[in-house]
Design an enzyme around this catalytic site. Structure first.
Site, PDB file in Angstrom:
ATOM      1  N   GLU A  81       0.905  -1.233   0.105  1.00  0.00           N
ATOM      2  CA  GLU A  81      -0.016   0.077   0.153  1.00  0.00           C
ATOM      3  C   GLU A  81       0.883   1.166  -0.229  1.00  0.00           C
ATOM      4  OE1 GLU A  81      -2.778  -1.833   3.012  1.00  0.00           O
ATOM      5  OE2 GLU A  81      -4.095  -0.658   2.037  1.00  0.00           O
ATOM      6  N   GLU A 135      -3.913  -9.263   3.764  1.00  0.00           N
ATOM      7  CA  GLU A 135      -5.217  -8.743   4.717  1.00  0.00           C
ATOM      8  C   GLU A 135      -5.813  -9.889   5.050  1.00  0.00           C
ATOM      9  OE1 GLU A 135      -3.565  -7.058   2.599  1.00  0.00           O
ATOM     10  OE2 GLU A 135      -3.150  -5.485   3.695  1.00  0.00           O
TER      11      GLU A 135
HETATM   12  N1  3HC Z   1       3.722  -7.336  11.707  1.00  0.00           N
HETATM   13  C1  3HC Z   1       4.648  -7.799  13.475  1.00  0.00           C
HETATM   14  N2  3HC Z   1       5.637  -9.075  13.101  1.00  0.00           N
HETATM   15  C2  3HC Z   1       5.603  -9.974  12.395  1.00  0.00           C
HETATM   16  C3  3HC Z   1       4.680  -9.683  10.492  1.00  0.00           C
HETATM   17  C4  3HC Z   1       4.651  -8.142  10.551  1.00  0.00           C
HETATM   18  N3  3HC Z   1       3.462  -7.960  10.193  1.00  0.00           N
HETATM   19  N4  3HC Z   1       5.533 -10.372   9.137  1.00  0.00           N
HETATM   20  C5  3HC Z   1       6.385 -10.729  10.236  1.00  0.00           C
HETATM   21  N5  3HC Z   1       6.241 -11.161  11.768  1.00  0.00           N
HETATM   22  C6  3HC Z   1       7.155 -11.975  12.514  1.00  0.00           C
HETATM   23  C7  3HC Z   1       6.881 -12.864  12.519  1.00  0.00           C
HETATM   24  O1  3HC Z   1       5.852 -13.515  13.720  1.00  0.00           O
HETATM   25  C8  3HC Z   1       8.459 -13.948  13.049  1.00  0.00           C
HETATM   26  O2  3HC Z   1       8.309 -13.823  14.663  1.00  0.00           O
HETATM   27  P1  3HC Z   1       9.293 -14.012  15.211  1.00  0.00           P
HETATM   28  O3  3HC Z   1      10.200 -14.116  14.613  1.00  0.00           O
HETATM   29  O4  3HC Z   1       9.008 -13.538  16.538  1.00  0.00           O
HETATM   30  O5  3HC Z   1       8.706 -16.054  15.588  1.00  0.00           O
HETATM   31  C9  3HC Z   1       9.550 -13.131  12.136  1.00  0.00           C
HETATM   32  O6  3HC Z   1       8.778 -11.750  11.774  1.00  0.00           O
HETATM   33  C10 3HC Z   1       9.562 -13.739  11.013  1.00  0.00           C
HETATM   34  O7  3HC Z   1       8.348 -14.332  10.479  1.00  0.00           O
HETATM   35  P2  3HC Z   1       8.942 -15.333   9.641  1.00  0.00           P
HETATM   36  O8  3HC Z   1       9.497 -16.040  10.858  1.00  0.00           O
HETATM   37  O9  3HC Z   1       7.203 -15.554   8.599  1.00  0.00           O
HETATM   38  O10 3HC Z   1       9.750 -15.531   8.277  1.00  0.00           O
HETATM   39  P3  3HC Z   1       9.463 -15.670   6.912  1.00  0.00           P
HETATM   40  O11 3HC Z   1      10.682 -15.211   5.801  1.00  0.00           O
HETATM   41  O12 3HC Z   1       9.247 -16.939   6.686  1.00  0.00           O
HETATM   42  O13 3HC Z   1       8.055 -15.009   6.011  1.00  0.00           O
HETATM   43  C11 3HC Z   1       6.657 -13.054   5.859  1.00  0.00           C
HETATM   44  C12 3HC Z   1       7.979 -13.218   6.107  1.00  0.00           C
HETATM   45  C13 3HC Z   1       6.819 -13.542   4.111  1.00  0.00           C
HETATM   46  C14 3HC Z   1       6.950 -11.698   5.271  1.00  0.00           C
HETATM   47  C15 3HC Z   1       5.792 -13.335   6.892  1.00  0.00           C
HETATM   48  O14 3HC Z   1       6.654 -13.644   8.318  1.00  0.00           O
HETATM   49  C16 3HC Z   1       4.933 -13.629   6.511  1.00  0.00           C
HETATM   50  O15 3HC Z   1       3.311 -13.287   5.783  1.00  0.00           O
HETATM   51  N6  3HC Z   1       3.457 -11.856   7.266  1.00  0.00           N
HETATM   52  C17 3HC Z   1       2.753 -11.572   7.159  1.00  0.00           C
HETATM   53  C18 3HC Z   1       2.166 -10.413   6.217  1.00  0.00           C
HETATM   54  C19 3HC Z   1       1.651  -9.795   6.614  1.00  0.00           C
HETATM   55  O16 3HC Z   1      -0.393 -10.503   6.357  1.00  0.00           O
HETATM   56  N7  3HC Z   1       0.705  -8.998   5.793  1.00  0.00           N
HETATM   57  C20 3HC Z   1      -0.318  -7.638   6.484  1.00  0.00           C
HETATM   58  C21 3HC Z   1      -0.306  -7.624   7.562  1.00  0.00           C
HETATM   59  S1  3HC Z   1      -1.990  -6.765   7.515  1.00  0.00           S
HETATM   60  C22 3HC Z   1      -1.988  -5.013   6.823  1.00  0.00           C
HETATM   61  O17 3HC Z   1      -0.794  -4.345   6.350  1.00  0.00           O
HETATM   62  C23 3HC Z   1      -2.997  -3.791   7.131  1.00  0.00           C
HETATM   63  C24 3HC Z   1      -2.856  -2.591   6.096  1.00  0.00           C
HETATM   64  O18 3HC Z   1      -3.606  -3.025   5.114  1.00  0.00           O
HETATM   65  C25 3HC Z   1      -3.751  -1.568   7.428  1.00  0.00           C
END
Ligand code: 3HC
Ligand code: NAI
Length: 703
Positions: free
Chosen positions: A116, A136
């Protein structure tokens, strides 16, 4: 491009810095591990742009991320806490309204709020291989920082609906085709940022304000997505709200954004959001076990004993993860069957685009070997036994492994229920023995229980977790008991279903109520699929130790007596044939006869009552599993059911659901049901303690 006189790096805060390169101002983000858009990131970018846009020497701002990814989304840990200015949606508008154009470099996994921010920038350049997406919806919300308004302006309504309602990331190369990014480059994000900013100054990249672009109306795409979701996602809340939000992109920017915010807040307030976010963190929390600090043993060669349903599935999973695999069977015919199953599994992977035809050939000709003798496993680093569920057979195999396996090899059993301590005792090296409980089909199902016996070494446990990671599975630590975390709880709640069946509900009614709650399958659909003979054998094994007070329902055993084991024999609780699946009238006749024999007058059960008894029973036994220390934390139980038993993800798992229902209400239900059967329905001490003290299972995850 001429470099100007101004250079140097200024830290805005701990995670955002500005670096001047003449007319170019680089804004770097460094918030490991995934550059989540935390409050510090948001306020840092805001301050950087606020400062830079008023500097007449700055002609372009280039935003990029350090480390493995550009912003991977909003900081999910801040959800549910009081929001702190600036909010991400306001930041995106601020970027879009910046007087000085902003070039954004996308790399790694530019997801959610990260994409975004990019969509609000004026030029987008992605590193080759970047994955971009708006996931999301998988967290029960919708893109709430302008994603539902800006994506349709760049990619059109149809492509945006697909991106937003599926939540699936796409490759930057596909995003380029859709118009979501302007160019693909290769290299280090900072270098690409400098090059892209330079190209902008030379007129090779053109700046646009996304919200100035028109949205092409596509009423067809909207109505067909609505119809599709009504069919495929009837129980979910946010996918439907995503469509409403995309539809609002036809409005002017500020009105559309207001509608997006309203819908986003509705999603934020929904219990499904809390459940889905709990599931997201559960997937990651389960890896935090006491043995995580031990060094896993090096595993390259894997031995699999048994080429049946599980052995061939486990071998397939290992081969797909690039391990060398040796599979053993009792005879050549067993090996041929096992190899045929592996081949067909690999063919399936090729069909689904997960494997190339060439890789399939290499696997079959070079990575997989077979043998009829256990001696062939002498060079394996890890051996997984998946033979019949029989202690005698398993002990014999482990005695032989003790002689043939190399020192330091991890010796694992895929047993579903049996005592891993007893299996380990068949060897002189119990520290090497661990349970690795896969789920069927093993090359597809994500769960793997790592069963830790009394003498299992920490490094053997760590090896199980490391293996799961390589196989892209979710490992959950379990102690030893009959059935470990999952099957033990399932055995218990299956009895609650059987009692309802005996007392008047049909298997079909029970399955319908349970799937209506959101489970992928009902208990009788599961029983037919798994094979009724499996629980029949377990029932016989337990018969000698079954307490006299326990109410025993012999209906499934009687169905087995007829030779009907479920799907694999064409009938069980249901009939499976060319005409489809339907209730089996002969099974219903057996149920009737059993009711008459036991003097039961059948009564009606509402769907609510079925779900209440089923879920309460599940939570009851889960609480005991926790009390006994079989599961480390409530979240481990949630993960087992989410990833291995089809528990509805949007409900977060049984323990998360327990907190939603409340311990006091659960105690009340158990005490009510206990009036009919005080042996089965007993309030666990821990649950009563939570009810009396107002405690939650969630609090136990935080210890
Ligand atoms: N916020 C906070 N922490 C996050 C995060 C996020 N968005 N994404 C990942 N983390 C944290 C994980 O909890 C993990 O923490 P830990 O080591 O303490 O367990 C650490 O970061 C590493 O994450 P992964 O083990 O999952 O690492 P990978 O490399 O396997 O994957 C990733 C990385 C693809 C980015 C995966 O973490 C992921 O899919 N994250 C979520 C992405 C997501 O859903 N983003 C949208 C958020 S909602 C949003 O943006 C709302 C907006 O529209 C207003
Ligand atoms: P299966 O009956 O399909 O396969 C067992 C295989 O082991 C047979 O092919 C048999 O020939 C072979 N075998 C027996 N003795 C052997 C020996 N001494 N050496 C080599 N091979 C031998 O059984 P399935 O379903 O694969 O189960 C295997 C194990 O996995 C059991 O312990 C079971 O409890 C467990 N399990 C089963 C699940 C399922 O859904 N089927 C799920 C998770 C675990």
């Amino acid at each position: 491009m001429q470099a100007g006189s101004q250079t140097g790096i200024t830290g805005i805060n701990d995670v955002v810095s500005i670096e001047r390169q003449g007319p170019i101002a680089l804004v770097g983000l460094n918030n490991p591990p995934v550059n989540a858009a935390s409050h510090a990131v948001r306020s840092g970018i805001w301050k950087a742009i606020e400062t830079l846009q008023d500097d007449p020497d700055v002609k372009v701002i280039a935003l990029y991320g350090e480390g493995r990814t550009f912003i991977a989304g909003a900081d999910i840990r801040e959800f549910g806490k009081p929001p702190k200015d600036p909010w991400l949606p306001d930041l995106c508008n601020f970027i879009e309204d910046s007087k000085t154009p902003v070039v954004c470099v996308l790399h790694g996994t530019t997801l959610g709020g990260g994409l975004e921010v990019a969509l609000a920038s004026h030029v987008r350049v992605a590193l080759s291989g970047t994955r971009v997406g708006l996931p999301e919806v998988t967290l029960g919300i919708l893109p709430g920082a302008g994603g539902t308004q800006r994506a349709p302006r760049l990619a059109g309504i149809r492509a945006s609906l697909d991106l937003i309602t599926s939540g699936k990331p796409i490759l930057a190369e596909t995003a380029l085709e859709h118009g979501l990014v302007d160019r693909i480059d290769a290299g280090d994000p900072r270098d690409v940022a400098i090059a892209a900013a330079g190209d902008f100054l030379e007129g090779k990249l053109v700046a646009r304000r996304t919200c100035d672009l028109p949205v092409e109306d596509d009423a067809n795409a909207i109505s067909s997505m609505r119809a599709k979701l009504a069919k495929t996602q009837p129980l979910l809340f946010s996918p439907h709200k995503c469509v409403d939000a995309v539809e609002a992109s036809r409005l002017p920017r500020d009105e559309g954004l207001k509608e997006e915010r309203r819908l986003f807040n509705e999603c934020m307030d929904s219990p499904q959001r809390a459940g889905l976010i709990h599931a997201f963190f559960a997937e990651r929390a389960v890896a935090k076990v006491p043995e995580a600090t031990a060094t896993p043993r090096d595993v390259r060669k894997i031995g699999v004993i048994g080429g049946g349903t599980m052995g061939s599935g486990i071998a397939t999973a290992a081969l797909l993860a690039d391990f060398d695999v040796t599979m053993t069977e009792r005879d050549q015919a067993g090996l041929d069957r096992g190899k045929a199953t592996i081949t067909s599994n690999l063919d399936g992977a090729v069909k689904r685009g997960k494997l190339t035809g060439e890789a399939r050939e290499t696997i079959l000709s070079q990575k997989l070997s077979t043998a009829t003798e256990l001696d062939a496993l002498g060079d394996a680093d890890l051996i997984i036994e998946a033979v019949f569920e029989d202690m005698g057979v398993k002990r014999e195999i482990f005695e032989t492994l003790d002689k043939v396996a190399k020192p330091g090899a991890v010796l694992a059993s895929n047993t579903s229920y049996l005592d891993v301590n007893e299996i380990a005792a068949a060897t002189s090296r119990p520290h090497d023995v661990v349970g690795l409980h896969f789920f069927s089909p093993a090359h597809i199902m994500r769960l793997m229980e790592v069963v830790v016996a009394d003498k299992t070494g920490a490094d053997a446990v760590a090896t199980g977790f490391a293996l799961a990671k390589k196989l892209k599975k979710i490992a959950v630590r379990s102690g030893v008991c009959d059935g470990f975390i999952g099957n033990r709880i399932m055995t218990f709640y299956k009895k609650a279903a059987d009692y309802m069946m005996m007392d008047g509900a049909s298997p079909e009614e029970i399955d319908k109520a349970v799937t209506g709650f959101g489970f992928a399958m009902g208990p009788y659909q599961v029983a037919d699929l798994a094979g009724l003979d499996i629980s029949w054998a377990a029932n016989k094994r337990r018969a000698a130790t079954r307490p006299a007070e326990e109410r025993y329902i012999p209906i499934a055993d009687e169905i087995c007596e007829k030779g009907w084991f479920g799907r694999k024999t064409g009938q069980g609780f249901y009939i499976y044939d060319a005409d489809g699946t339907r209730a089996n009238p002969e099974a219903l006749a057996i149920i009737d006869a059993e009711r008459t024999k036991a003097g039961v007058t059948p009564r009606a059960f509402s769907e609510d009552e079925i779900v209440s008894r089923f879920v309460t029973a599940m939570i009851l036994e889960a609480t005991r599993v926790l009390e006994e220390g079989i599961a480390l934390r409530p979240v481990d139980i949630d993960a087992v059911f989410l990833f291995g038993y089809g528990f509805p993800r949007f409900r977060g798992g049984p323990m998360h659901t327990a907190d939603q229902i409340g311990a006091a209400e659960l105690v009340r239900r158990i005490e009510t049901y206990a009036q009919e059967d005080s042996f089965y329905w007993q309030v666990p001490v821990l649950l009563r303690k939570l009810a009396e003290g107002g405690g939650t299972f969630a609090a136990m995850n935080e210890r």
